[in-house]
Structure formats: C-alpha cells, structure tokens
Design a protein around this motif. Structure first.
Motif, PDB file in Angstrom:
ATOM      1  N   LYS A 141       0.837  -0.990  -0.104  1.00  0.00           N
ATOM      2  CA  LYS A 141      -0.156  -0.437   0.493  1.00  0.00           C
ATOM      3  C   LYS A 141       0.837   1.361   0.359  1.00  0.00           C
ATOM      4  N   TYR A 142       1.986   1.111   1.058  1.00  0.00           N
ATOM      5  CA  TYR A 142       2.649   2.322   1.101  1.00  0.00           C
ATOM      6  C   TYR A 142       3.606   2.728  -0.052  1.00  0.00           C
ATOM      7  N   THR A 143       3.866   1.577  -0.719  1.00  0.00           N
ATOM      8  CA  THR A 143       5.006   1.738  -2.174  1.00  0.00           C
ATOM      9  C   THR A 143       4.269   2.509  -2.899  1.00  0.00           C
ATOM     10  N   ILE A 144       2.771   1.683  -2.695  1.00  0.00           N
ATOM     11  CA  ILE A 144       2.235   2.415  -3.941  1.00  0.00           C
ATOM     12  C   ILE A 144       1.726   3.873  -3.863  1.00  0.00           C
ATOM     13  N   ILE A 145       1.535   3.973  -2.748  1.00  0.00           N
ATOM     14  CA  ILE A 145       1.582   5.850  -2.280  1.00  0.00           C
ATOM     15  C   ILE A 145       2.673   6.923  -2.822  1.00  0.00           C
ATOM     16  N   THR A 146       3.548   6.198  -2.113  1.00  0.00           N
ATOM     17  CA  THR A 146       5.540   7.082  -3.123  1.00  0.00           C
ATOM     18  C   THR A 146       4.959   7.072  -4.153  1.00  0.00           C
ATOM     19  N   SER A 147       5.152   5.232  -5.175  1.00  0.00           N
ATOM     20  CA  SER A 147       5.188   5.308  -6.251  1.00  0.00           C
ATOM     21  C   SER A 147       4.299   6.080  -7.533  1.00  0.00           C
ATOM     22  N   PHE A 196      30.075  -1.093 -14.965  1.00  0.00           N
ATOM     23  CA  PHE A 196      30.415  -1.236 -13.844  1.00  0.00           C
ATOM     24  C   PHE A 196      29.770  -1.311 -12.419  1.00  0.00           C
ATOM     25  N   GLY A 197      29.285  -0.416 -12.121  1.00  0.00           N
ATOM     26  CA  GLY A 197      28.612   0.034 -10.844  1.00  0.00           C
ATOM     27  C   GLY A 197      27.214  -0.041 -11.049  1.00  0.00           C
ATOM     28  N   ARG A 198      26.354  -1.184 -11.460  1.00  0.00           N
ATOM     29  CA  ARG A 198      25.730  -0.885 -11.372  1.00  0.00           C
ATOM     30  C   ARG A 198      25.184  -1.026  -9.833  1.00  0.00           C
ATOM     31  N   ARG A 199      24.977  -1.946  -8.907  1.00  0.00           N
ATOM     32  CA  ARG A 199      24.259  -1.365  -7.984  1.00  0.00           C
ATOM     33  C   ARG A 199      24.176  -0.254  -6.914  1.00  0.00           C
ATOM     34  N   GLN A 200      25.889   0.145  -7.250  1.00  0.00           N
ATOM     35  CA  GLN A 200      25.277   1.791  -6.319  1.00  0.00           C
ATOM     36  C   GLN A 200      24.645   2.840  -7.312  1.00  0.00           C
ATOM     37  N   LEU A 201      24.731   2.941  -8.471  1.00  0.00           N
ATOM     38  CA  LEU A 201      23.785   3.511  -9.289  1.00  0.00           C
ATOM     39  C   LEU A 201      22.208   3.416  -8.786  1.00  0.00           C
ATOM     40  N   LEU A 202      22.281   1.859  -9.263  1.00  0.00           N
ATOM     41  CA  LEU A 202      20.684   1.699  -8.865  1.00  0.00           C
ATOM     42  C   LEU A 202      20.117   2.130  -7.243  1.00  0.00           C
ATOM     43  N   SER A 203      21.095   1.649  -6.810  1.00  0.00           N
ATOM     44  CA  SER A 203      20.924   2.064  -4.624  1.00  0.00           C
ATOM     45  C   SER A 203      20.915   3.675  -5.363  1.00  0.00           C
ATOM     46  N   GLY A 204      21.691   4.294  -5.460  1.00  0.00           N
ATOM     47  CA  GLY A 204      21.420   5.993  -6.122  1.00  0.00           C
ATOM     48  C   GLY A 204      20.117   6.138  -6.171  1.00  0.00           C
ATOM     49  N   LEU A 205      19.534   5.421  -7.287  1.00  0.00           N
ATOM     50  CA  LEU A 205      18.397   5.982  -8.161  1.00  0.00           C
ATOM     51  C   LEU A 205      17.385   5.870  -6.738  1.00  0.00           C
ATOM     52  N   THR A 206      17.044   4.874  -5.868  1.00  0.00           N
ATOM     53  CA  THR A 206      16.247   5.030  -5.228  1.00  0.00           C
ATOM     54  C   THR A 206      16.621   4.803  -4.138  1.00  0.00           C
ATOM     55  N   ALA A 207      17.643   5.783  -3.136  1.00  0.00           N
ATOM     56  CA  ALA A 207      17.879   6.465  -2.302  1.00  0.00           C
ATOM     57  C   ALA A 207      16.580   7.027  -1.558  1.00  0.00           C
ATOM     58  N   GLY A 208      16.006   7.394  -0.551  1.00  0.00           N
ATOM     59  CA  GLY A 208      14.907   8.165   0.009  1.00  0.00           C
ATOM     60  C   GLY A 208      13.454   7.653  -0.320  1.00  0.00           C
ATOM     61  N   PHE A 209      13.670   6.736  -1.335  1.00  0.00           N
ATOM     62  CA  PHE A 209      12.547   6.306  -1.853  1.00  0.00           C
ATOM     63  C   PHE A 209      12.383   5.056  -1.587  1.00  0.00           C
ATOM     64  N   SER A 210      10.885   5.274  -0.654  1.00  0.00           N
ATOM     65  CA  SER A 210      10.761   3.517  -0.288  1.00  0.00           C
ATOM     66  C   SER A 210       9.143   3.516   0.304  1.00  0.00           C
ATOM     67  N   ARG A 211       9.077   2.407   0.973  1.00  0.00           N
ATOM     68  CA  ARG A 211       7.635   1.820   1.826  1.00  0.00           C
ATOM     69  C   ARG A 211       6.783   3.199   1.760  1.00  0.00           C
TER      70      ARG A 211
END
Lengths: 300, 299
Positions: free
Chosen positions: A213-219, B284-299
C-alpha cells in the motif's frame, strides 16, 4: 556552562552549525526560493525575455485564463498523467514482484530492465522518433503496414506514443521501487498462506498487493507530480504536436515564454504548475494517511 | 526526472540482504512459467529499440533503407560514428563533464554540511526552519521556476556560460540530497559524537573525520543520483545557453537530430555514443547506480 567550569569550550561550538548550512541555503534560496516568488511576481508583468520588465497588473492572467489553450493544456496534462499512471502502475507492480524473486534468471533480466533508467529523455525521444518514422523507421523497414503509420503525425497516435515512451522510460524506475517494497514483506506471511493452500495468484492479491500500500502511494506520488514536468521527452518527441495534441502545461509554458517571448503569461502558467504540483502532493499524502511512514513533508 | 517527493527508508539494504540468505525462492516449489514468459516479453519491449538503434548505427547510410532493420549489417561501418565525432561531440562531452562535476561536487559537499548541521543542531529553531524549507523544495516542481532562473542568470551576466548551468543545478539537487543525507547522519550513534567532543574536536573536524567516513555509502549514492540527473538534463541547457560551444550532450543530440534528421544511422550513432559513457558506468557500478536512484524512496 563554560563560565562555571572555567573550561573555554570551543567558543560555543553550537553557534558554528548554522554556518555549515549557509552555503546550501544561499544557493537554494538564490536559485529556487527567490525564483519561486519571482515567478509569481513575473506573472503580473509584461516581458519579452530580453527588454525591460514592465508591471502590467492582471493582463497576463487575463490572457492566460481566457485563452482556450489553457483548458486544453490542462486536459492534456491530466490525460498524460492519468493514462501513464494507469499503464505504469500495474506493470511496475508486476515487474517489481517478478524481480523480487530470487531466481537467478530474474537477476539477469533485471540488469537489462534497468538500462532505460540510465538514458537521457532526449536520447530516448530521439531514438523513438527515428524508430517510428513512417518512411525510414522500423515499421517501414519491416514492411509491416500496421507498424508504419504516421505515429507522430496523428493526434490520437501521438498521444499514445507519448504514453508508451513515458512508460518505457519510467516503468524500470518504479519497478525498482516496488522490488524493494516486495522484498520487505515478511516471508512468514507467504509461508502461512502456503500452508493454507493459497496459490500464487491468491498470494499476490491477498498479501503482496495490500502490503505494498505505502509503496503504491509513494510511487504514485512520484509519477503524478513527476508527470507535470515531462518536458524534455515530449518536447523532443512531438514538440507538443501535431497541432497541440500533446501540448502539456510545461510545454505550453516553454513555448509561450521562450518561443513566443511572452514571459508574463508563461509565468502565470508556471504558477499554475507549481500550485498543481503542490496540491497533488498534499492530496496524495492525505490519501496515504498519517502513518504512511514519517512523511518527509512533515515540515510543510 | 521524477524526484519530487520522497519518504525515507532506514537503510533498506540491510533488511533485504538478510532475507536474501534465507529465501532462495518465493511462492515455493512450482516453477512460475507465466511469470517467466511475461518477463521475457518485457525484455523484448526493452531490448528491441536498443538493439535496433545499435545495429542501425553501424549500417552505411546508402544501404540502410533496403536492409532488414532487425538484421545486423554484414558489413558494419563506423563512418556514422566518425561523422558524429567530427561534429564536435568531443567538446559537448567535455562540457557535460564540466557541468556535471562542477555541480555534483559542491551540491554534495554543501548538502552534507547542511545535513550535518540539521542533525546536530536539531534543537536550534533556525536549522529546523532551514530543513523545512528544503523539504518544501521536494513538493514543488522546480522546473516551473525556470523563467526567473533565466532572468537571474541574465542579471548575473552568466547567460550562455557553463556556470549558468552549474548554479541552478546545484540548487535543484539540494533538497533531495539533504533529505537522504540527514537520514543517514541520524543513524550515526550519538556516543561517537560525544567522544569526539570530549577529545576536543570542533564541529568542522567532527564533520569530516567522523560523519563523512561513516556515511560514505550514502554520500556516493547521492552523488551518483545527482550526476545522472544533471548529465541527462535538457531544460536548463536549452534555456540558459545559446552558442554551439556551450552545448551539453543532450542538447547537442537534439540539435544534431534537427540537422541530420533524415540520416537515421548517424542520428542513432549519436544516441549510442552519448549514452555509452553512462552505460559503461552502469556495467561497472550497477549496484551503486541503482541504489543511488532509489535512495530516499521506498515504503
């Protein structure tokens, strides 16, 4: 305190702290906060972008609000927002769930899936423009009639192309968010469901989806607010055309301001954009409820 | 890009790594054929345009129309690439590097200093207000402020210079960077700060000797995210520069297409060439790049 103990603490160390924030503050105020107020101010002026700026009261606003271009641009912006949300969200959730699996082949696929994230909107738009060319593009080369249409030359098709390319570019980003979200769901939930004999689809709908749910809201917040600023992609792909079929607000602002040299009306549109973005962000936050995690908008 | 609103996550990597060990596969025993098939379908959606762009860029302009677009040329040529490089793309590349480095380094350093101050001085009203201001920047589409930015750049006599691109890029990068970095600095145990103070270290020393090393992954992540955003930026170069010598890659790509639009292989060679640097980094730095992109976003 230091007076009592006689120890000269590094002269009130705390006083240093605000100075550490000063460089960031100065730049942010100079190039974001002042422009934010500036755009309000400029919307009450007449300016061609080069000459003198003359105050002109509500002229720009009157011009913008009575122009049929505005409701149209608002409508197109809304359509792009809504349709690309409706396309991206289910696909991103499915892909995110898919990628959250630990199978090796999925990790390999993930490497490829995320490539569009690295590309600039300009590069993507230019590649697609070439690919969709009715005479020289992929469809023409394959001699498949259905694929060799004038994709960017017909209003309905051009709109569809914009939504498709937007999705192509941003679904990877949102799947990445969903992948993280799915991986945080406690595995015990799935184990329990399995014991109860729930199949994969059942598990998806009764565990994965509610837990996201919250992921959907963020996204969704990112998609919706972000879609207000799809400038580069649409600008390069269609320039708002054909006619004004894909002329979203951001593009309307640019065209009036920097192409037609009407900075006053363009600023008024920018104000509308700011207000729209702000209210959408707040609205979505309200939808999320207070416990959508310690929201970062706390300070607003 | 879409970086307007965020919610924090406390160190996502930890939890996922932990779970990675215990759960080789979700949903148990049966193979998920449907899922696999859909996955392959999406793979095709992603790769076909990329593949087509790559092989077409290697075809000679003359034979290009006649050939099957999905079959690589039997006689690949680098002529298109030569043409692109001769169209001054080296200069545009250097411009992009200058703007990206020139904006990312100060953006990250200043954001880090600000984040440190905000965490350490949370009791001070000024700093809480500053934090609130930055957070507000996250909810506002900053692109909507480009007209006054353009005016300010003109007034500073910076129009049509690389510095004109650097300054607003720094400002636009600050809100998200500060947000992510504050979250990470908050996780540094308070006792470490106390012991630094007992040793007589000032805030400046503590900032660089303690906080920076301990939050290095976050700093790298933030730097990568900003670098990618600025490297790919199009709007600021479009409105703040004018002369060909100041073009950055995305803008150069656009003007190149305007000039040679009908020469599809050359346009695609330009596309491939400008995306190559980022793709090499990705390899070369896939992990870093991808985690960089979502830093701060999530649940």
């Amino acid at each position: 305190m230091s007076a009592l103990t006689g120890h000269p603490r590094p002269r009130d160390a705390r006083g240093v702290l605000p100075w550490l924030a000063a460089p960031a503050l100065v730049l942010f105020v100079g190039f974001a906060v002042i422009p934010l107020f500036g755009v309000f101010a400029l919307s009450f002026t007449t300016w061609d972008g080069i000459g003198a700026i003359r105050p002109s009261g509500l002229t720009s606003w009157r011009k913008v609000l009575t122009n049929p271009g505005l409701p149209h641009a608002l409508w197109v912006t809304f359509l792009v927002m809504a349709v690309s949300w409706a396309v991206q969200t289910p696909l991103s959730i499915l892909l995110g769930t898919f990628l959250a699996g630990r199978q090796c082949y999925r990790a390999v696929l993930g490497v490829v899936y995320f490539i569009p994230l690295m590309l600039s909107s300009a590069a993507i738009a230019i590649a697609y423009k070439a690919l969709l060319d009715p005479n020289f593009g992929l469809g023409a080369g394959l001699k498949i009639h259905a694929l060799s249409q004038d994709w960017l030359g017909r209003p309905g098709l051009a709109f569809g192309v914009v939504v498709f390319v937007v999705s192509w570019q941003f679904i990877p980003f949102h799947s990445l968010i969903y992948q993280g979200g799915v991986q945080q769901i406690p595995k015990s939930l799935y184990e329990a469901a399995q014991l109860d004999g729930a199949g994969r689809i059942r598990q998806f709908f009764s565990i994965t989806l509610p837990q996201l749910k919250y992921t959907i809201i963020t996204s969704s917040t990112l998609m919706v607010v972000g879609s207000l600023t799809f400038f580069d992609l649409i600008f390069v792909l269609t320039e708002g055309g054909p006619g004004d079929a894909t002329r979203v607000l951001a593009l309307d602002m640019y065209k009036r301001g920097f192409q037609a040299s009407l900075m006053g009306p363009a600023s008024a549109i920018a104000v509308i954009l700011v207000l729209l973005g702000l209210s959408l962000a707040l609205l979505l936050r309200r939808l999320g409820g207070r416990d959508a995690g310690a929201s970062q908008l706390e300070g607003v | 890009m879409t970086t307007t609103l965020t919610k924090p996550r406390r160190r996502p990597q930890k939890a996922t790594q932990h779970e990675r060990q215990r759960h080789p596969r979700r949903a148990g025993g049966r193979r998920n054929w449907g899922g696999g098939l859909a996955g392959l379908l999406w793979l095709a959606v992603v790769t076909v345009p990329l593949y087509w762009a790559l092989i077409t860029s290697l075809k000679a302009r003359s034979g290009y129309y006649a050939s099957n677009p999905l079959v690589p040329s039997s006689d690949p040529t680098l002529d298109n690439y030569r043409m692109v490089i001769e169209s001054d793309f080296v200069r545009y590349f250097v411009n992009s590097v200058v703007v990206t480095a020139g904006a990312v380094v100060p953006a990250v350093v200043f954001s880090f200093m600000a984040a440190y101050a905000i965490v350490r001085g949370w009791r001070m009203r000024v700093l809480r207000a500053i934090n609130g201001l930055f957070l507000m920047g996250l909810a506002i589409p900053l692109q909507a402020t480009v007209i006054p930015v353009y005016l300010i750049i003109i007034k500073l006599h910076l129009y049509d210079s690389l510095l004109a691109l650097i300054l607003p890029s720094i400002a636009f990068a600050i809100p998200l960077s500060v947000l992510v970095l504050t979250n990470f600095i908050r996780d540094v145990p308070k006792e470490l700060f106390d012991s630094m103070r007992v040793d007589g270290a000032g805030e400046w020393t503590t900032l660089w000797r303690l906080a920076a090393p301990l939050t290095r992954p976050a700093i790298i992540t933030v730097a990568i995210f900003n670098a990618l955003t600025i490297w790919n930026g199009f709007l600021l170069p479009l409105i703040l520069t004018q002369s060909p010598e100041r073009r950055t890659l995305p803008l150069a790509l656009w003007t190149f297409q305007g000039q040679y639009g009908v020469n599809v292989p050359a346009v695609l060679a330009a596309v491939v060439l400008t995306t190559l640097p980022v793709l090499v980094l990705y390899a070369f730095g896939r992990r870093q790049l991808l985690s960089g992109l979502t830093a701060g976003f999530s649940r």
